[in-house]
Every structure is written in C-alpha cells, then in structure tokens.
Write a protein that holds these residues in place. Structure first.
Motif, PDB file in Angstrom:
ATOM      1  N   LEU A 177       0.817  -1.208   0.000  1.00 52.31           N
ATOM      2  CA  LEU A 177       0.000   0.000   0.000  1.00 52.31           C
ATOM      3  C   LEU A 177       0.851   1.258   0.000  1.00 52.31           C
ATOM      4  N   LYS A 178       0.332   2.282  -0.666  1.00 55.27           N
ATOM      5  CA  LYS A 178       1.028   3.553  -0.820  1.00 55.27           C
ATOM      6  C   LYS A 178       0.143   4.673  -0.245  1.00 55.27           C
ATOM      7  N   PRO A 179       0.749   5.781   0.144  1.00 56.80           N
ATOM      8  CA  PRO A 179      -0.069   6.899   0.653  1.00 56.80           C
ATOM      9  C   PRO A 179      -1.154   7.331  -0.337  1.00 56.80           C
ATOM     10  N   GLU A 180      -0.893   7.230  -1.625  1.00 56.34           N
ATOM     11  CA  GLU A 180      -1.893   7.629  -2.620  1.00 56.34           C
ATOM     12  C   GLU A 180      -3.070   6.654  -2.708  1.00 56.34           C
ATOM     13  N   ASP A 181      -2.993   5.534  -2.003  1.00 58.06           N
ATOM     14  CA  ASP A 181      -4.137   4.625  -1.924  1.00 58.06           C
ATOM     15  C   ASP A 181      -5.148   5.071  -0.869  1.00 58.06           C
ATOM     16  N   THR A 182      -4.807   6.108  -0.126  1.00 56.23           N
ATOM     17  CA  THR A 182      -5.731   6.623   0.885  1.00 56.23           C
ATOM     18  C   THR A 182      -7.025   7.082   0.226  1.00 56.23           C
ATOM     19  N   ALA A 183      -8.137   6.529   0.704  1.00 53.39           N
ATOM     20  CA  ALA A 183      -9.434   6.824   0.102  1.00 53.39           C
ATOM     21  C   ALA A 183     -10.528   6.104   0.877  1.00 53.39           C
ATOM     22  N   THR A 184     -11.751   6.469   0.579  1.00 55.67           N
ATOM     23  CA  THR A 184     -12.887   5.657   1.003  1.00 55.67           C
ATOM     24  C   THR A 184     -13.145   4.652  -0.102  1.00 55.67           C
ATOM     25  N   TYR A 185     -13.232   3.397   0.272  1.00 53.34           N
ATOM     26  CA  TYR A 185     -13.399   2.312  -0.690  1.00 53.34           C
ATOM     27  C   TYR A 185     -14.844   1.827  -0.654  1.00 53.34           C
ATOM     28  N   TYR A 186     -15.415   1.696  -1.851  1.00 50.45           N
ATOM     29  CA  TYR A 186     -16.804   1.305  -1.996  1.00 50.45           C
ATOM     30  C   TYR A 186     -16.915   0.007  -2.779  1.00 50.45           C
TER      31      TYR A 186
END
Length: 130
Positions: free
Chosen positions: A86-95
């Motif tokens: 995982l990378k910092p740019e994977d930070t998100a709300t996942y649906y």
C-alpha cells in the motif's frame, strides 16, 4: 434488492496490507471495488465478472495491478479486495458496488473507465501513512 456492506478499512503504514470485505445479500454478474480519495473523483479499481459457464474474470486499473486482488466467495456471500504494498496515494474511502446489467466481461470491465454501477455500499475508509 442488492445490499452491500463493506468492512476491513483502517490505518496502516506504507508497504503494509489490508483486506477489505463486501458482504452482499444478492450478487450480480459484475461486482467491483471503487474508491474516492480526498478531493478526487470516484474511480474504479477492480471488478470481477462471474459467468457460471466460463467462471470468473478479473480486471484492474493499472495503478493497482500486481498489488490488489479481487475475489468472490459465493458460499460466504462476500467479495474481497486484498491490498498489498500500500502507498499513501491509496488513501481513500473504498466502496463495493454491483452492476445489474453486465452480461459480458467487456461490459463489466468498462466500469473501470465509466462507472455505471447500480448498487453501492456506504464505504470503508483506508488511510495509508508514509
């Protein structure tokens, strides 16, 4: 009515792993994972097309290929997203979402470029720290 409930989000350091789960009441031929990062539009990241004759086919956007794996366990009524490296740019709300009109792999895959899913979960937050 298809109902979807995501779980498994959390905070991890870069390089770590998480596995997201999506419990569903009914599945469709096309299930997928999408995400929306801070200040960004929602994007498709992985979909799985299931055909009882030919089995399941998976599709990914380039940014997660080789790191994320989508899978489905019909016995448990669950779709998973295994996320590694995982990378910092994977930070998100996942649906989690389902397309009720996908009767081909091409149609399912097209949701990665133009989202046309019909059922949505409420999302689970993933935060990756550097």
């Amino acid at each position: 009515q298809v109902q979807l409930v995501e779980s498994g989000g959390g905070s991890v350091q870069a390089g770590g792993s998480l596995r997201l789960s999506c419990a569903y009441t009914y599945s469709t031929n096309c299930m997928g994972w999408f995400r929306q990062g801070p200040g960004k539009e929602r994007e498709g990241i992985a979909v799985i097309y299931t055909n009882y004759i030919s089995g399941g086919s998976t599709y990914y956007v380039d940014s997660v290929k080789g790191r994320f794996t989508i899978s489905q366990d019909n016995a448990k009524n669950t779709v998973y997203l295994q996320m590694n490296s995982l990378k910092p740019e994977d930070t998100a709300t996942y649906y989690c979402a389902a397309d009720r009109y996908a009767y081909s792999g091409d149609r399912c895959q097209s949701n990665l470029n133009r989202i046309d899913m019909h059922y949505w979960g409420k999302g689970t937050l993933v935060t990756i720290s550097s």
